[in-house]
Design a protein around this motif. Structure first.
Motif, PDB file in Angstrom:
ATOM      1  N   ILE A  44       0.836  -1.201   0.000  1.00 11.87           N
ATOM      2  CA  ILE A  44       0.000   0.000   0.000  1.00 11.87           C
ATOM      3  C   ILE A  44       0.873   1.254   0.000  1.00 11.87           C
ATOM      4  N   GLY A  45       2.019   1.198   0.664  1.00 12.12           N
ATOM      5  CA  GLY A  45       2.944   2.325   0.651  1.00 12.12           C
ATOM      6  C   GLY A  45       3.418   2.644  -0.756  1.00 12.12           C
ATOM      7  N   TRP A  50       2.470   6.560  -5.746  1.00 16.60           N
ATOM      8  CA  TRP A  50       2.166   6.801  -7.161  1.00 16.60           C
ATOM      9  C   TRP A  50       0.787   6.206  -7.482  1.00 16.60           C
ATOM     10  N   PRO A  51      -0.321   6.805  -7.012  1.00 16.36           N
ATOM     11  CA  PRO A  51      -1.627   6.145  -7.123  1.00 16.36           C
ATOM     12  C   PRO A  51      -2.349   6.291  -8.467  1.00 16.36           C
ATOM     13  N   PHE A  52      -2.050   7.359  -9.208  1.00 20.09           N
ATOM     14  CA  PHE A  52      -2.817   7.595 -10.428  1.00 20.09           C
ATOM     15  C   PHE A  52      -2.381   6.600 -11.501  1.00 20.09           C
ATOM     16  N   GLY A  53      -3.362   5.944 -12.110  1.00 19.47           N
ATOM     17  CA  GLY A  53      -3.085   4.919 -13.110  1.00 19.47           C
ATOM     18  C   GLY A  53      -3.124   3.516 -12.527  1.00 19.47           C
ATOM     19  N   ARG A  54      -3.466   3.416 -11.249  1.00 19.97           N
ATOM     20  CA  ARG A  54      -3.591   2.108 -10.602  1.00 19.97           C
ATOM     21  C   ARG A  54      -4.900   2.043  -9.837  1.00 19.97           C
ATOM     22  N   GLU A  55      -5.381   0.847  -9.636  1.00 15.63           N
ATOM     23  CA  GLU A  55      -6.651   0.619  -8.937  1.00 15.63           C
ATOM     24  C   GLU A  55      -6.480  -0.468  -7.889  1.00 15.63           C
ATOM     25  N   VAL A  56      -7.319  -0.421  -6.873  1.00 16.18           N
ATOM     26  CA  VAL A  56      -7.386  -1.482  -5.871  1.00 16.18           C
ATOM     27  C   VAL A  56      -8.582  -2.354  -6.218  1.00 16.18           C
ATOM     28  N   ILE A  57      -8.353  -3.652  -6.320  1.00 18.25           N
ATOM     29  CA  ILE A  57      -9.450  -4.577  -6.599  1.00 18.25           C
ATOM     30  C   ILE A  57      -9.508  -5.624  -5.497  1.00 18.25           C
ATOM     31  N   GLU A  58     -10.689  -6.161  -5.300  1.00 21.50           N
ATOM     32  CA  GLU A  58     -10.881  -7.254  -4.349  1.00 21.50           C
ATOM     33  C   GLU A  58     -10.397  -8.544  -5.008  1.00 21.50           C
ATOM     34  N   THR A  59      -9.642  -9.340  -4.253  1.00 17.63           N
ATOM     35  CA  THR A  59      -9.275 -10.659  -4.755  1.00 17.63           C
ATOM     36  C   THR A  59     -10.358 -11.638  -4.334  1.00 17.63           C
ATOM     37  N   LYS A  60     -10.173 -12.890  -4.668  1.00 20.91           N
ATOM     38  CA  LYS A  60     -11.181 -13.881  -4.279  1.00 20.91           C
ATOM     39  C   LYS A  60     -11.349 -13.890  -2.766  1.00 20.91           C
ATOM     40  N   PRO A  61     -12.496 -14.323  -2.275  1.00 26.97           N
ATOM     41  CA  PRO A  61     -12.722 -14.353  -0.833  1.00 26.97           C
ATOM     42  C   PRO A  61     -11.603 -15.136  -0.132  1.00 26.97           C
ATOM     43  N   THR A  62     -11.072 -14.557   0.930  1.00 28.64           N
ATOM     44  CA  THR A  62      -9.901 -15.148   1.563  1.00 28.64           C
ATOM     45  C   THR A  62     -10.204 -15.881   2.855  1.00 28.64           C
ATOM     46  N   GLU A 119      -5.839  -6.329  -4.012  1.00 38.18           N
ATOM     47  CA  GLU A 119      -4.690  -6.319  -4.909  1.00 38.18           C
ATOM     48  C   GLU A 119      -4.651  -4.981  -5.630  1.00 38.18           C
ATOM     49  N   ILE A 120      -3.457  -4.501  -5.900  1.00 36.54           N
ATOM     50  CA  ILE A 120      -3.275  -3.230  -6.607  1.00 36.54           C
ATOM     51  C   ILE A 120      -2.790  -3.558  -8.012  1.00 36.54           C
ATOM     52  N   ASP A 124      -4.796   0.089 -16.722  1.00 41.70           N
ATOM     53  CA  ASP A 124      -4.821  -0.366 -18.113  1.00 41.70           C
ATOM     54  C   ASP A 124      -5.050  -1.869 -18.228  1.00 41.70           C
ATOM     55  N   SER A 125      -4.740  -2.629 -17.178  1.00 40.22           N
ATOM     56  CA  SER A 125      -4.887  -4.081 -17.246  1.00 40.22           C
ATOM     57  C   SER A 125      -6.297  -4.554 -16.902  1.00 40.22           C
TER      58      SER A 125
END
Length: 133
Positions: A44-45, A50-62, A119-120, A124-125
């Motif tokens: 996360i650090g 450098w946050p712009f151009g990246r997203e946080v997504i949920e991974t499968k339930p853990t 996950e970060i 674009d992906s």
């Protein structure tokens, strides 16, 4: 545009927020048992730098372990890091140029509170039309 926003972000809040995450990560890694939180804090650090151009997504339930881990993180470090995001976003909202930076700060709060199971990724992906958490 992303690069310009990232440079302005780095100067006004990214470096300071990342240092907070890195400090939390170092403390977690020194305590050995909390290494998973330390790794999440370092991840996360890097995102906070450098946050712009990246997203946080949920991974499968853990499962239960990640949920308990997130609760422990929330109490020990998450609340303080989230407060840091709120405090640094307030002066950013004071200017027109700072508004996107303030929103980026607010966008980091959910991952600062509950980092496990996320996950970060590069924006674009992602699939077209999909927005992360």
């Amino acid at each position: 545009m992303r690069t310009l926003l990232n440079i302005i972000w780095f100067i006004f809040s990214g470096l300071w927020l990342a240092l907070g995450y890195y400090l939390a990560g170092i403390i977690c890694c020194l305590l050995i048992v909390t290494i998973p939180w330390g790794i999440a804090a370092f991840r996360i650090g890097n995102y906070a730098l450098w946050p712009f151009g990246r997203e946080v997504i949920e991974t499968k339930p853990t499962g239960v372990a990640a949920t308990l881990g997130n609760i422990i993180w929330l109490v020990v470090a998450g609340v303080w890091l989230a407060i840091g995001h709120v405090v640094t976003s307030i002066p950013l909202f004071a200017s027109i140029i700072g508004i996107p930076l303030g929103w980026a700060n607010i966008k980091l709060i959910p991952v600062s509170l509950m980092p496990l199971g996320k996950e970060i990724v590069d924006s674009d992906s992602l699939m077209p039309g999909y927005r992360g958490a």
